[in-house]
Write a protein that holds these residues in place. Sequence first.
Motif, PDB file in Angstrom:
ATOM      1  N   ASP A 272     -45.113  40.617 -74.326  1.00 42.34           N
ATOM      2  CA  ASP A 272     -44.335  40.063 -73.827  1.00 42.34           C
ATOM      3  C   ASP A 272     -44.485  39.076 -73.775  1.00 42.34           C
ATOM      4  N   LEU A 273     -45.325  38.780 -72.472  1.00 41.86           N
ATOM      5  CA  LEU A 273     -45.661  38.124 -71.560  1.00 41.86           C
ATOM      6  C   LEU A 273     -46.847  37.267 -72.515  1.00 41.86           C
ATOM      7  N   GLY A 274     -47.771  37.200 -73.729  1.00 43.89           N
ATOM      8  CA  GLY A 274     -47.947  36.693 -74.529  1.00 43.89           C
ATOM      9  C   GLY A 274     -46.756  35.953 -75.347  1.00 43.89           C
ATOM     10  N   SER A 275     -45.491  36.477 -75.978  1.00 46.71           N
ATOM     11  CA  SER A 275     -45.569  35.924 -76.313  1.00 46.71           C
ATOM     12  C   SER A 275     -44.198  34.696 -75.561  1.00 46.71           C
ATOM     13  N   GLU A 276     -43.884  34.895 -74.261  1.00 41.79           N
ATOM     14  CA  GLU A 276     -43.972  33.762 -73.686  1.00 41.79           C
ATOM     15  C   GLU A 276     -44.497  32.915 -73.713  1.00 41.79           C
ATOM     16  N   LEU A 277     -46.023  32.870 -73.638  1.00 37.60           N
ATOM     17  CA  LEU A 277     -47.084  31.736 -73.287  1.00 37.60           C
ATOM     18  C   LEU A 277     -46.493  31.690 -75.183  1.00 37.60           C
TER      19      LEU A 277
ATOM     20  N   PRO B 173     -43.203  28.380 -75.763  1.00 36.23           N
ATOM     21  CA  PRO B 173     -42.243  27.359 -75.383  1.00 36.23           C
ATOM     22  C   PRO B 173     -40.931  27.410 -74.576  1.00 36.23           C
ATOM     23  N   GLY B 174     -40.728  28.307 -73.715  1.00 38.51           N
ATOM     24  CA  GLY B 174     -39.056  28.705 -73.001  1.00 38.51           C
ATOM     25  C   GLY B 174     -38.348  29.870 -73.311  1.00 38.51           C
ATOM     26  N   TYR B 175     -39.247  30.600 -73.833  1.00 38.81           N
ATOM     27  CA  TYR B 175     -38.442  31.790 -74.393  1.00 38.81           C
ATOM     28  C   TYR B 175     -39.003  32.797 -73.330  1.00 38.81           C
ATOM     29  N   ARG B 176     -38.534  33.572 -72.773  1.00 40.26           N
ATOM     30  CA  ARG B 176     -38.611  34.455 -71.688  1.00 40.26           C
ATOM     31  C   ARG B 176     -38.614  35.630 -72.489  1.00 40.26           C
ATOM     32  N   ALA B 177     -39.397  36.903 -71.599  1.00 32.26           N
ATOM     33  CA  ALA B 177     -39.492  38.290 -72.068  1.00 32.26           C
ATOM     34  C   ALA B 177     -39.503  39.273 -70.995  1.00 32.26           C
ATOM     35  N   LEU B 178     -40.204  38.676 -69.342  1.00 31.48           N
ATOM     36  CA  LEU B 178     -40.161  39.474 -68.874  1.00 31.48           C
ATOM     37  C   LEU B 178     -39.676  39.037 -67.394  1.00 31.48           C
ATOM     38  N   GLY B 179     -39.177  40.123 -67.265  1.00 31.84           N
ATOM     39  CA  GLY B 179     -37.676  40.386 -66.753  1.00 31.84           C
ATOM     40  C   GLY B 179     -38.502  40.485 -64.315  1.00 31.84           C
ATOM     41  N   GLU B 180     -37.095  40.058 -63.960  1.00 30.78           N
ATOM     42  CA  GLU B 180     -37.574  41.125 -62.572  1.00 30.78           C
ATOM     43  C   GLU B 180     -38.012  42.932 -62.467  1.00 30.78           C
ATOM     44  N   ASP B 181     -37.232  43.175 -63.478  1.00 35.68           N
ATOM     45  CA  ASP B 181     -37.707  45.108 -63.256  1.00 35.68           C
ATOM     46  C   ASP B 181     -38.309  44.945 -63.376  1.00 35.68           C
TER      47      ASP B 181
ATOM     48  N   GLU C 192     -54.477  35.653 -64.373  1.00 33.31           N
ATOM     49  CA  GLU C 192     -53.487  34.382 -63.507  1.00 33.31           C
ATOM     50  C   GLU C 192     -53.452  33.414 -63.274  1.00 33.31           C
ATOM     51  N   ARG C 193     -55.145  32.700 -63.067  1.00 34.69           N
ATOM     52  CA  ARG C 193     -54.983  31.354 -62.605  1.00 34.69           C
ATOM     53  C   ARG C 193     -55.208  30.588 -64.161  1.00 34.69           C
ATOM     54  N   ALA C 194     -54.820  31.031 -64.989  1.00 39.47           N
ATOM     55  CA  ALA C 194     -54.554  29.959 -66.517  1.00 39.47           C
ATOM     56  C   ALA C 194     -53.581  29.732 -66.451  1.00 39.47           C
TER      57      ALA C 194
ATOM     58  N   ALA D  41     -41.937  33.938 -63.385  1.00 36.72           N
ATOM     59  CA  ALA D  41     -42.458  35.581 -62.965  1.00 36.72           C
ATOM     60  C   ALA D  41     -43.443  35.898 -64.106  1.00 36.72           C
ATOM     61  N   ALA D  42     -43.981  35.332 -65.083  1.00 33.68           N
ATOM     62  CA  ALA D  42     -45.482  35.415 -65.463  1.00 33.68           C
ATOM     63  C   ALA D  42     -45.931  35.831 -64.463  1.00 33.68           C
ATOM     64  N   ARG D  43     -46.864  34.627 -63.818  1.00 35.93           N
ATOM     65  CA  ARG D  43     -46.958  34.133 -62.572  1.00 35.93           C
ATOM     66  C   ARG D  43     -47.279  35.324 -61.819  1.00 35.93           C
ATOM     67  N   GLN D  44     -45.924  36.021 -61.341  1.00 33.58           N
ATOM     68  CA  GLN D  44     -45.781  36.901 -60.657  1.00 33.58           C
ATOM     69  C   GLN D  44     -46.683  38.632 -60.447  1.00 33.58           C
ATOM     70  N   TYR D  45     -45.846  38.772 -61.888  1.00 33.27           N
ATOM     71  CA  TYR D  45     -46.296  40.012 -62.515  1.00 33.27           C
ATOM     72  C   TYR D  45     -48.007  40.372 -62.570  1.00 33.27           C
ATOM     73  N   LEU D  46     -48.511  39.174 -62.709  1.00 33.96           N
ATOM     74  CA  LEU D  46     -49.541  39.284 -63.065  1.00 33.96           C
ATOM     75  C   LEU D  46     -51.448  39.192 -61.411  1.00 33.96           C
ATOM     76  N   ASN D  47     -49.506  39.075 -60.194  1.00 33.62           N
ATOM     77  CA  ASN D  47     -50.409  38.880 -59.251  1.00 33.62           C
ATOM     78  C   ASN D  47     -50.491  40.796 -58.799  1.00 33.62           C
ATOM     79  N   ARG D  48     -49.216  40.544 -59.403  1.00 37.53           N
ATOM     80  CA  ARG D  48     -48.935  42.427 -58.912  1.00 37.53           C
ATOM     81  C   ARG D  48     -49.712  43.325 -60.246  1.00 37.53           C
TER      82      ARG D  48
END
Length: 188
Positions: free
Chosen positions: A71-76, A79-87, A132-134, A147-154
Amino acid sequence: MGHRLSRIVTRTGDDGTTGLGDGTRLPKDAPRVDALGEVDELNSVVGVLLAEPLPMPTSDRLNGVQHDLFDLGSELAVPGYRALGEDRIAALETWLAELNAELPPLKEFILPGGSRSAALAHQARSVCRRAERAVVRLTREQPGLDAARQYLNRLSDLLFVLARALNRAQGKPDVLWQPRRTDDEADR
């Protein structure tokens, strides 16, 4: 899903560009494409970890992580698409808390290693940090991937703790870092 991948060899990338999901083309070394590649590599490394015999529900949860990374890959890729949520971030935090509750406090730095599955979790963690650095580099130019950055950090935190939990489940101690050891100690 239909026939999205009807041809694998297209030759359209021979000029050093790649197509995104929205049809735009970017150089293969563009920050967005780099971030997409790092997330793809991370997903592959998680797949290698999943090839190991793992305790349940670890396998199921890591399978979920692979879906999240896709899903994160699909966001990348779009552009502009969001698939990863806070959940999904919250799910990682919950799993992380569960694993941490079963582990003794960490008083020393540890080296990647112990059991094979723990070593692979550490490898996934280091690839996750690179991904995450990328994403961080990309968000300097193109904000909106919080959300993508936070997901990778967690996820990198989770993979570290998972490595410790996998060692513990297999009766292996954490491999403690020994700073400033002498040559005599190294020979032992």
